[in-house]
Scaffold this active site. Structure first.
Site: not given
Ligand code: DGL
Length: 265
Positions: A7-8, A70, A148, A180, A182
């Site tokens: 993931d990012s 992600c 984060e 997302c 996150h």
């Molecule tokens: N966790 C990521 C997603 O599901 C991206 C979050 C990001 O880095 O902008 O889209």
């Protein structure tokens, strides 16, 4: 069976958790691309480059399956990953299809990154499943950064959650899609802000089931020791604490080798 997940940043841990539940005997490798988080506002080309780089790192470390934990990277890069990798690739997308089944009044809200919402893949998803329902979308700048920092319950996080959900709730959505990875960590807060009667949907468990199907199709054997190993392209010292908080256990976190950490493919 070894499963490589990236993931990012730390959001994909919500998917990793679901995979561990589904496949407790698998060996799991996770890369957080923390040097480049958030992906949301970055262009597709850059996300493709980073995704290819991380997926190749995982494949070279023995991943039998690559999971793109992600939504943003899936939207930008899954076709290019499938072309360039030998291993099967499991991606993810906002749960618009399950939302069409869950909604009672036909009004669905999707919270995601600007990258996901502006992608051709998301437009195609709406074309395929959005007919007959009203889908309202909302990008959420700043929210990924709160996760984060493992600020799951701070006043700033709450203010952002209220700001981003308010227009959707005012419009009468009865279903909210966490598009997302996150945002899954903010589920308790989002549910509290949305109030009773709003269904909140995420895709972690569905992705984990998909990973199991792929593992079964490969004739999954679990000869390797189970367990989880973590890497980051960012600062290990800074990431260790939020990672421990979000994952819920102390872990060993390693630095991603330099050739995988920069803008290379
Ligand atoms: N966790 C990521 C997603 O599901 C991206 C979050 C990001 O880095 O902008 O889209």
């Amino acid at each position: 069976m070894r499963i490589g997940v990236f993931d990012s940043g730390l959001g994909g841990l919500s998917v990793l958790r679901a995979i561990r539940q589904e496949l407790p005997d698998a060996s799991l490798h996770y890369v957080a691309d923390s040097a480049w988080v958030p992906y949301g506002p970055r262009g597709e080309e850059f996300i493709q480059l980073r995704s290819r780089t991380l997926a190749h790192f995982l494949a070279e470390h023995g991943a039998d399956i690559i999971v793109v934990a992600c939504n943003t990277a899936t939207a930008a890069a899954v076709p290019t990953l499938r072309e360039s990798l030998g291993a099967p690739v499991v991606g993810m997308e906002p749960a618009v299809k399950p939302a069409t089944a869950a909604t009672r009044n036909g009004k669905v809200g999707v919270l995601a990154t600007v990258g996901t919402l502006q992608s051709a893949r998301f437009a195609a998803l709406l074309d395929q499943f959005g007919a007959g329902i009203e889908v309202l979308t909302r990008a959420c700048p700043g929210l990924v950064e709160q996760v984060e920092a493992a600020e799951l319950d701070s006043p700033r996080t709450r203010a952002l959650v209220e700001q981003y959900t308010a227009p959707l709730l005012r419009a009468g959505v009865d279903t909210l899609v966490l598009g997302c990875t996150h945002f899954v960590f903010l589920r308790p807060m989002i549910e509290a802000v949305a109030g009773p009667g709003i269904t909140v949907i995420d895709t972690g468990a569905a992705v984990a089931r998909q990973v199991r199907l792929v593992a079964d199709s490969l004739g999954s054997t679990f000869a390797r020791a189970s367990g989880v190993e973590f890497w980051t392209s960012g600062d290990v010292g800074r990431l260790a604490e939020p990672l421990n908080t979000l994952w819920g256990e102390r872990v060993v976190l390693s630095v991603l080798p330099g050739e995988y950490a920069g803008q290379t493919a």
